[in-house]
Design a protein around this motif. Structure first.
Motif, short mmCIF file in Angstrom:
data_model
loop_
_atom_site.label_atom_id
_atom_site.label_comp_id
_atom_site.label_asym_id
_atom_site.label_seq_id
_atom_site.Cartn_x
_atom_site.Cartn_y
_atom_site.Cartn_z
N MET A 64 0.84 -1.19 0.00
CA MET A 64 0.00 0.00 0.00
C MET A 64 0.88 1.25 0.00
N ASN A 113 -1.40 4.81 15.90
CA ASN A 113 -2.84 4.70 15.72
C ASN A 113 -3.19 3.39 15.00
N GLN A 114 -2.44 3.12 13.93
CA GLN A 114 -2.66 1.88 13.17
C GLN A 114 -2.47 0.65 14.05
N GLN A 125 -5.26 0.33 16.40
CA GLN A 125 -6.41 -0.15 15.63
C GLN A 125 -6.33 -1.66 15.40
N ASP A 145 -6.86 -3.57 18.58
CA ASP A 145 -8.29 -3.58 18.92
C ASP A 145 -9.05 -4.54 18.02
N ALA A 146 -8.69 -4.53 16.72
CA ALA A 146 -9.35 -5.42 15.77
C ALA A 146 -9.13 -6.88 16.15
N VAL A 194 -12.00 -9.56 17.39
CA VAL A 194 -12.22 -10.86 16.74
C VAL A 194 -12.02 -11.98 17.76
N THR A 243 5.97 0.12 8.51
CA THR A 243 4.61 0.61 8.28
C THR A 243 3.91 -0.21 7.21
N GLU A 266 0.59 -2.53 7.51
CA GLU A 266 -0.57 -2.38 6.64
C GLU A 266 -0.96 -3.71 5.98
N ILE A 321 -2.58 -6.02 8.61
CA ILE A 321 -3.99 -5.66 8.82
C ILE A 321 -4.82 -6.16 7.65
N ASP A 322 -4.33 -5.88 6.45
CA ASP A 322 -5.05 -6.25 5.23
C ASP A 322 -5.30 -7.76 5.15
N GLU A 346 -7.82 -8.90 7.85
CA GLU A 346 -9.19 -8.54 7.47
C GLU A 346 -9.73 -9.47 6.39
N LYS A 347 -8.85 -9.72 5.39
CA LYS A 347 -9.24 -10.55 4.25
C LYS A 347 -9.59 -11.96 4.73
N LYS A 406 -10.30 -12.97 7.74
CA LYS A 406 -11.44 -12.96 8.67
C LYS A 406 -12.77 -12.99 7.91
N ILE A 407 -12.90 -12.08 6.92
CA ILE A 407 -14.17 -12.02 6.17
C ILE A 407 -14.41 -13.34 5.44
N TYR A 441 -21.68 -8.91 17.45
CA TYR A 441 -20.46 -8.92 16.64
C TYR A 441 -20.63 -8.06 15.39
N LEU A 497 -20.06 -6.68 5.87
CA LEU A 497 -20.08 -7.81 6.80
C LEU A 497 -21.18 -7.59 7.84
N GLU A 516 -16.70 -8.90 0.17
CA GLU A 516 -15.48 -8.80 0.98
C GLU A 516 -14.51 -7.76 0.41
N LEU A 537 -12.85 -4.58 2.31
CA LEU A 537 -11.39 -4.45 2.43
C LEU A 537 -10.96 -3.07 1.93
N LEU A 545 -7.88 3.52 6.98
CA LEU A 545 -6.54 3.51 7.58
C LEU A 545 -5.69 4.64 7.00
N GLU A 562 -3.93 12.86 10.44
CA GLU A 562 -2.97 13.24 11.48
C GLU A 562 -1.91 14.17 10.92
N PHE A 583 -15.36 -0.63 15.01
CA PHE A 583 -14.54 -1.80 14.72
C PHE A 583 -13.23 -1.75 15.52
N ARG A 584 -12.74 -0.50 15.80
CA ARG A 584 -11.46 -0.35 16.50
C ARG A 584 -11.57 -0.70 17.98
#
Lengths: 283, 283
Positions: free
Chosen positions: A1, A37-38, A41, A44-45, A49, A186, A190, A193-194, A197-198, A200-201, B84, B92, B238, B242, B249, B256, B282-283
């Motif tokens: 990214m 922050n990321q 995040q 927390d994500a 889950v 970084t 990213e 996270i990506d 998420e992918k 998980k869904i 959830y 989702l 999905e 994503l 993000l 910032e 979500f966070r």
């Protein structure tokens, strides 16, 4: 990214003018907040889950257990219907036995439902415990790298301020390396996270689709089996059974009356033998 | 129900020749054994039904209870999926919420299944307790009548032997009355058995047919509802989710960085507001 910031950092020449270096550091200073922050995040994500998949796993497991308990009761019912059928008149006996056969077959499908739900819904949700653990390790490593980079950047800044002459150029190069490391970290974050998420869904879609498919398979079989079972019950000829009961009762009386006489009607009695044998258990 | 014996007894004239009276009594003597047999048979039949219907009632009640427990677990699942879904990205979130709506609707049908099974299967089986009690009373009354008749017949026989002259004719008439009473009692017993058998078979057919119909109704609804629910899960886009995660993000980082500058890109941010609001949870 590729974000604007990482791209401009990558484009920096090895010996940039001091102004550019200062601008980069200001940018990185703000970038560090964004990455904090990321990371937060992401943590927390993962926690979210972990919490919800854990709860879903427990409740699905409970659902499967209750389904197994329902099968247990149905098995008891099958046995009791067999036991009762054995004491009944021929038509009722056969009808109930055939019903119990079908109902028993349905419990085999319920067992298959239980096994499949366990394998395709509960286990995948359980395995998320491991996935979440790996993600936590990944996050921890990224966090460690980020702290190391932040320390490095602030040290380089101090060095640059204390030695504005010879060491300046060396410091600039080290600063650039640290900047590239931070960019790499970084980008890795990213990607992490990506991917998370992918996966998980996809996993959610897969787990719920499996759940629905397994349940539908069972309900479909249930409809099929009950259709046959309904005929078994409807086909019970109550009049024939009543006629048989009457004939056997009458026959009993006649037999007792004939005890004193010769057994001249022996042949006549044979025709009742089969039905009577069943009826004897009825008494 | 007309048997040979009861028919010949009914045809006896009021003043039969002595030989015929003796033959009748010999016949009745043997008839008493037959009726003892019938009464025993009837008692066994009632006990058998009492035993097996009682057990069927208990197991069906257990089956209904386990179905209710399964509904409880499914209700928990619905609540957890809602909880959830509220923390998830838009697609989702909607997919899971729609699935939970359908799954919740299915639990309403499961509740209807539970209520119907209770009313149409468990209750009728339970009410057999009352039916069996009434049959027992009926049998006891018949048994008392039979004993009284047997005593009467043996007394009449003694009277006839001690007074072969004048009292003979009176005794013959009393004997005939007693014979008719015994015949009536026997016929009543036969009718009692017949009605009991008839009602039993009808009730069994009815109870099992109701069970199958109620179960089929539920399984049919389940198939219908899961078909819709499957689409809800399959339709979760999905890739869109994503892309939303990625944009949010990135936006966070940019925001910032823009904190120090003027908020010149205010308009640009608006397009993310809706999706971001969802993502914040979500966070």
């Amino acid at each position: 990214m590729e974000t604007e910031r990482t791209r401009s950092a990558a484009l920096l020449p090895c010996f940039p003018p001091a102004a550019a270096a200062i601008a980069t550091m200001m940018l990185l200073g703000r970038g560090l907040d964004a990455r904090d922050n990321q990371t937060r995040q992401m943590q927390d994500a993962v926690s979210n889950v972990e919490k919800h998949f854990g709860e879903l796993c427990q409740i699905f497991a409970g659902y499967v257990r209750k389904t197994a308990r329902l099968r247990d009761k149905a098995d008891l019912l099958v046995n009791e219907i067999y036991a009762y059928a054995a004491t009944e008149t021929p038509n009722l006996k056969v009808g109930l036995k055939n019903f119990a056969d079908e109902f028993s077959r349905l419990q085999d499908y319920r067992q298959a439902e239980v096994d499949r739900l366990e394998a395709k819904v509960v286990e995948p949700l359980k395995s998320y415990g491991t996935i979440v653990k790996l993600k936590r390790d990944d996050l921890r490593a990224t966090l460690t790298a980020k702290n190391r980079e932040a320390k490095q950047l602030s040290q380089l800044e101090k060095t640059r301020q204390r030695n504005p002459s010879d060491l300046h150029i060396i410091a600039e190069c080290e600063l650039q390396r640290a900047t590239l490391d931070a960019t790499r970290t970084t980008r890795h974050l990213e990607e992490t996270i990506d991917n998370f998420e992918k996966q998980k869904i996809r996993d959610i879609k897969n787990i719920f689709s499996e759940f629905i498919t397994i349940e539908m398979l069972f309900h479909g079989k249930a409809l099929e089996i009950y259709t046959a079972a309904y005929q078994n019950i409807q086909n019970i000829d109550e009049n024939e059974d009543l006629e048989i009961s009457r004939r056997i009762l009458r026959k009993d009386e006649e037999e007792e009356e004939e005890d004193d006489e010769d057994d001249e009607e022996e042949d006549d009695e044979d025709e009742f033998d089969a039905t009577k044998e069943a009826f004897i258990r009825f008494r």
